[in-house]
Design a protein around this motif. Structure first.
Motif, PDB file in Angstrom:
ATOM      1  N   GLU A 108       8.541  12.268   4.773  1.00 35.96           N
ATOM      2  CA  GLU A 108       8.156  13.664   4.808  1.00 35.96           C
ATOM      3  C   GLU A 108       8.937  14.611   4.196  1.00 35.96           C
ATOM      4  O   GLU A 108      10.282  14.413   4.014  1.00 35.96           O
ATOM      5  CB  GLU A 108       7.858  14.181   6.294  1.00 35.96           C
ATOM      6  N   ALA A 109       8.284  15.700   3.571  1.00 33.15           N
ATOM      7  CA  ALA A 109       9.095  16.513   2.968  1.00 33.15           C
ATOM      8  C   ALA A 109       8.389  17.987   3.154  1.00 33.15           C
ATOM      9  O   ALA A 109       7.246  18.033   3.335  1.00 33.15           O
ATOM     10  CB  ALA A 109       9.571  16.553   1.672  1.00 33.15           C
ATOM     11  N   LEU A 110       9.226  19.061   2.963  1.00 36.11           N
ATOM     12  CA  LEU A 110       8.667  20.641   3.111  1.00 36.11           C
ATOM     13  C   LEU A 110       8.306  21.253   1.936  1.00 36.11           C
ATOM     14  O   LEU A 110       8.150  22.460   1.849  1.00 36.11           O
ATOM     15  CB  LEU A 110       9.175  21.395   4.203  1.00 36.11           C
ATOM     16  N   THR A 111       8.456  20.555   0.691  1.00 38.36           N
ATOM     17  CA  THR A 111       8.045  20.659  -0.650  1.00 38.36           C
ATOM     18  C   THR A 111       7.187  19.501  -0.984  1.00 38.36           C
ATOM     19  O   THR A 111       7.106  18.437  -0.640  1.00 38.36           O
ATOM     20  CB  THR A 111       9.282  20.829  -1.417  1.00 38.36           C
ATOM     21  N   LEU A 112       6.400  19.948  -2.122  1.00 40.92           N
ATOM     22  CA  LEU A 112       5.651  18.850  -2.917  1.00 40.92           C
ATOM     23  C   LEU A 112       6.399  18.237  -3.974  1.00 40.92           C
ATOM     24  O   LEU A 112       7.031  18.666  -4.443  1.00 40.92           O
ATOM     25  CB  LEU A 112       4.362  19.584  -3.104  1.00 40.92           C
ATOM     26  N   GLY A 113       5.825  17.057  -4.037  1.00 40.57           N
ATOM     27  CA  GLY A 113       6.022  16.134  -5.263  1.00 40.57           C
ATOM     28  C   GLY A 113       5.548  16.345  -6.400  1.00 40.57           C
ATOM     29  O   GLY A 113       4.747  17.223  -6.289  1.00 40.57           O
ATOM     30  N   GLU A 136       0.765  -1.252  -0.003  1.00 41.44           N
ATOM     31  CA  GLU A 136      -0.040   0.017   0.053  1.00 41.44           C
ATOM     32  C   GLU A 136       0.925   1.190  -0.084  1.00 41.44           C
ATOM     33  O   GLU A 136       1.798   1.307   0.613  1.00 41.44           O
ATOM     34  CB  GLU A 136      -1.081   0.039   1.214  1.00 41.44           C
ATOM     35  N   VAL A 137       0.430   2.194  -0.716  1.00 39.84           N
ATOM     36  CA  VAL A 137       1.133   3.624  -0.819  1.00 39.84           C
ATOM     37  C   VAL A 137       0.105   4.555  -0.562  1.00 39.84           C
ATOM     38  O   VAL A 137      -0.916   4.568  -1.215  1.00 39.84           O
ATOM     39  CB  VAL A 137       1.743   3.705  -2.182  1.00 39.84           C
ATOM     40  N   ARG A 138       0.244   5.407   0.357  1.00 40.15           N
ATOM     41  CA  ARG A 138      -0.485   6.664   0.795  1.00 40.15           C
ATOM     42  C   ARG A 138       0.229   7.902   0.408  1.00 40.15           C
ATOM     43  O   ARG A 138       1.450   7.960   1.253  1.00 40.15           O
ATOM     44  CB  ARG A 138      -1.024   6.659   2.020  1.00 40.15           C
ATOM     45  N   ILE A 139      -0.143   8.742  -0.425  1.00 40.20           N
ATOM     46  CA  ILE A 139       0.496  10.161  -0.773  1.00 40.20           C
ATOM     47  C   ILE A 139      -0.475  10.966  -0.225  1.00 40.20           C
ATOM     48  O   ILE A 139      -1.549  11.147  -0.790  1.00 40.20           O
ATOM     49  CB  ILE A 139       0.985  10.047  -2.136  1.00 40.20           C
ATOM     50  N   ASP A 140       0.172  12.121   0.743  1.00 44.07           N
ATOM     51  CA  ASP A 140      -0.674  13.523   1.251  1.00 44.07           C
ATOM     52  C   ASP A 140       0.459  14.440   0.659  1.00 44.07           C
ATOM     53  O   ASP A 140       1.200  14.868   1.493  1.00 44.07           O
ATOM     54  CB  ASP A 140      -0.883  12.992   2.645  1.00 44.07           C
ATOM     55  N   ASP A 141      -0.306  15.300  -0.107  1.00 43.26           N
ATOM     56  CA  ASP A 141       0.391  16.548  -0.510  1.00 43.26           C
ATOM     57  C   ASP A 141      -0.527  17.550   0.017  1.00 43.26           C
ATOM     58  O   ASP A 141      -1.760  17.556  -0.288  1.00 43.26           O
ATOM     59  CB  ASP A 141       0.580  16.696  -1.939  1.00 43.26           C
ATOM     60  N   ALA A 142      -0.201  18.457   0.716  1.00 44.96           N
ATOM     61  CA  ALA A 142      -0.860  19.738   1.444  1.00 44.96           C
ATOM     62  C   ALA A 142      -0.346  21.121   1.406  1.00 44.96           C
ATOM     63  O   ALA A 142       1.230  21.233   1.480  1.00 44.96           O
ATOM     64  CB  ALA A 142      -1.050  19.482   3.022  1.00 44.96           C
ATOM     65  N   GLY A 143      -0.889  21.980   0.696  1.00 44.81           N
ATOM     66  CA  GLY A 143      -0.261  23.196   0.494  1.00 44.81           C
ATOM     67  C   GLY A 143      -0.228  24.077   1.668  1.00 44.81           C
ATOM     68  O   GLY A 143      -0.882  23.714   2.787  1.00 44.81           O
ATOM     69  N   LYS A 144       0.231  25.372   1.600  1.00 47.31           N
ATOM     70  CA  LYS A 144       0.120  26.349   2.459  1.00 47.31           C
ATOM     71  C   LYS A 144      -1.125  26.519   2.997  1.00 47.31           C
ATOM     72  O   LYS A 144      -2.123  26.568   2.329  1.00 47.31           O
ATOM     73  CB  LYS A 144       0.881  27.646   2.458  1.00 47.31           C
ATOM     74  N   PRO A 145      -1.490  26.953   4.188  1.00 41.81           N
ATOM     75  CA  PRO A 145      -2.875  27.224   4.978  1.00 41.81           C
ATOM     76  C   PRO A 145      -3.122  28.496   4.093  1.00 41.81           C
ATOM     77  O   PRO A 145      -2.349  29.378   3.644  1.00 41.81           O
ATOM     78  CB  PRO A 145      -2.688  27.503   6.303  1.00 41.81           C
ATOM     79  N   LEU A 146      -4.239  28.712   3.779  1.00 43.57           N
ATOM     80  CA  LEU A 146      -4.869  30.159   3.172  1.00 43.57           C
ATOM     81  C   LEU A 146      -4.624  31.168   4.002  1.00 43.57           C
ATOM     82  O   LEU A 146      -4.484  31.291   5.266  1.00 43.57           O
ATOM     83  CB  LEU A 146      -6.445  30.015   2.968  1.00 43.57           C
ATOM     84  N   LYS A 152       0.340  30.190   8.619  1.00 46.06           N
ATOM     85  CA  LYS A 152       0.964  29.377   9.725  1.00 46.06           C
ATOM     86  C   LYS A 152       1.200  27.987   8.851  1.00 46.06           C
ATOM     87  O   LYS A 152       0.497  27.591   8.381  1.00 46.06           O
ATOM     88  CB  LYS A 152       0.197  29.270  11.023  1.00 46.06           C
ATOM     89  N   GLY A 153       2.636  27.754   8.771  1.00 45.60           N
ATOM     90  CA  GLY A 153       3.137  26.462   8.375  1.00 45.60           C
ATOM     91  C   GLY A 153       3.379  26.800   6.813  1.00 45.60           C
ATOM     92  O   GLY A 153       3.688  27.621   6.448  1.00 45.60           O
ATOM     93  N   ASP A 154       3.692  25.439   6.384  1.00 50.41           N
ATOM     94  CA  ASP A 154       4.238  25.449   4.932  1.00 50.41           C
ATOM     95  C   ASP A 154       3.894  24.151   4.206  1.00 50.41           C
ATOM     96  O   ASP A 154       2.775  23.475   4.795  1.00 50.41           O
ATOM     97  CB  ASP A 154       5.873  24.998   5.327  1.00 50.41           C
ATOM     98  N   GLN A 155       4.236  23.957   2.930  1.00 49.27           N
ATOM     99  CA  GLN A 155       3.602  23.028   2.237  1.00 49.27           C
ATOM    100  C   GLN A 155       4.157  21.694   3.056  1.00 49.27           C
ATOM    101  O   GLN A 155       5.338  21.774   3.580  1.00 49.27           O
ATOM    102  CB  GLN A 155       4.175  23.156   0.754  1.00 49.27           C
ATOM    103  N   LYS A 156       3.425  20.547   2.760  1.00 50.11           N
ATOM    104  CA  LYS A 156       4.206  19.540   3.411  1.00 50.11           C
ATOM    105  C   LYS A 156       3.563  18.209   2.433  1.00 50.11           C
ATOM    106  O   LYS A 156       2.459  18.142   2.130  1.00 50.11           O
ATOM    107  CB  LYS A 156       3.728  19.201   4.848  1.00 50.11           C
ATOM    108  N   ALA A 157       4.623  17.389   2.170  1.00 47.88           N
ATOM    109  CA  ALA A 157       4.135  16.033   1.517  1.00 47.88           C
ATOM    110  C   ALA A 157       4.724  14.924   2.626  1.00 47.88           C
ATOM    111  O   ALA A 157       5.627  14.800   3.126  1.00 47.88           O
ATOM    112  CB  ALA A 157       5.112  16.005   0.258  1.00 47.88           C
ATOM    113  N   ILE A 158       3.613  13.898   2.620  1.00 47.03           N
ATOM    114  CA  ILE A 158       3.750  12.815   3.393  1.00 47.03           C
ATOM    115  C   ILE A 158       3.442  11.725   2.541  1.00 47.03           C
ATOM    116  O   ILE A 158       2.407  11.412   1.774  1.00 47.03           O
ATOM    117  CB  ILE A 158       2.790  13.119   4.604  1.00 47.03           C
ATOM    118  N   VAL A 159       4.294  10.645   2.617  1.00 48.31           N
ATOM    119  CA  VAL A 159       4.234   9.583   1.907  1.00 48.31           C
ATOM    120  C   VAL A 159       4.481   8.296   2.627  1.00 48.31           C
ATOM    121  O   VAL A 159       5.424   8.209   3.303  1.00 48.31           O
ATOM    122  CB  VAL A 159       5.181   9.324   0.665  1.00 48.31           C
ATOM    123  N   VAL A 160       3.388   7.455   2.716  1.00 43.13           N
ATOM    124  CA  VAL A 160       3.301   6.197   3.557  1.00 43.13           C
ATOM    125  C   VAL A 160       3.515   5.010   2.739  1.00 43.13           C
ATOM    126  O   VAL A 160       2.568   4.931   1.981  1.00 43.13           O
ATOM    127  CB  VAL A 160       2.296   6.171   4.687  1.00 43.13           C
TER     128      VAL A 160
END
Lengths: 144, 143
Positions: A133-138, A25-35, A59-67
């Motif tokens: 995890e990364a603070l930039t998007l894939g 299983e692969v879970r990819i979660d790309d999140a942009g900066k908060p509005l 508050k916060g930054d972009q974040k990509a999480i891949v499990v």
């Protein structure tokens, strides 16, 4: 009967250029900066509500999480490469939903392996789950 | 009749705590966590047209952490073994060696024993859970 490792269902995931075996299983979660927030600056004399952008910014930054989760067998040689990655180090990952051209592919050049959970039971089964995890998007693209 | 300790189903996986093979282990969970990502601070000024951030000069918070949880069943003779793993002192570091199978990955670390709860059954076997922790990361190596 010869041992046949679990090999996933057509997906491929490479980490540090190594293909992971037993991909489950692969879970990819790309999140942009908060509005950006809008603050109310309405005065008593105003006839309507006015707002202004928050000078402190979002508050916060972009974040990509891949499990990624791999199933493995302790009795076979299908040894997952997740165990050979260094925790916290930046690596290159690539995930393709299949080897077919025009199908989706996800690339990220600077992911960090933040967490690795290995579960083994006495009957010879093992599951390894890695969280990157990364603070930039894939980037998503087509398989070439 | 000679006493035969419960040893779990033998498949080649090897688990040792304090240089002794763990009797009757059923499951081991090894959780390795890296230090958190460095925080990014907001650097936006009033005149900026876009939001900007900068790396936190204080760096990342915390350190890597490894937690090992071992579940299993053990007999009363095993629990009563003065030199066995169930009489080890809590808050003391012990070598743990886990080898998935002969010829494949192994994990060796010396964490601190933090908990050793046990469910005492009326029968011959009792459930146990050992939890060991260390504020450091270890590496898996080829056997």
């Amino acid at each position: 009967m010869a041992f046949t490792p679990y090999t996933g269902k057509g997906m491929t995931f490479t980490a540090d250029l190594h293909s992971l075996t037993g991909l489950d299983e692969v879970r990819i979660d790309d999140a942009g900066k908060p509005l950006a927030e809008q603050l109310d600056k309405t005065h008593a004399q105003s006839t309507d509500y006015e707002s202004v952008a928050d000078e402190m910014g979002p508050k916060g930054d972009q974040k990509a999480i891949v499990v990624v989760r791999c199933k493995d067998s302790t009795v076979g040689v299908a040894d997952t490469q997740l165990h050979h990655l260094t925790l916290g180090a930046e690596i290159v990952i690539a995930f393709a939903t299949s080897a077919t051209s025009n199908d989706d592919k996800y690339d990220h050049a600077t992911m960090r392996l933040q967490k690795r959970v290995t579960t083994c039971t006495h009957d010879g089964l093992a599951t390894v789950e890695g969280t990157f995890e990364a603070l930039t998007l894939g980037t998503w693209g087509k398989v070439t | 009749m000679a006493y035969t300790p419960y040893t779990g189903k033998s498949v080649g996986a090897l688990l040792k705590v304090n240089s002794a093979v763990m009797p009757g282990w059923k499951k081991i969970v090894i959780e390795e966590t890296a230090a958190p990502l460095p925080a990014r601070l907001n650097d936006t000024e009033a005149a900026d047209s876009a939001y900007t951030t900068m790396a936190d000069p204080m760096g990342a918070k915390g350190t890597p952490k490894t937690t090992i949880t071992i579940d299993g069943l053990a007999s009363k003779p095993s629990f009563n073994d003065a030199g066995g793993p169930f009489n080890l002192a809590v808050d003391t570091a012990y070598a743990v060696l886990f080898q998935k199978a002969t010829g494949v990955d192994k994990f060796a670390i010396t964490p601190v024993l933090k908990r050793r709860p046990r469910v005492q059954a009326l029968g011959k076997l009792s459930e146990y859970t050992l939890t060991l922790e260390l504020d450091a990361a270890e590496t898996w190596s080829a056997n």
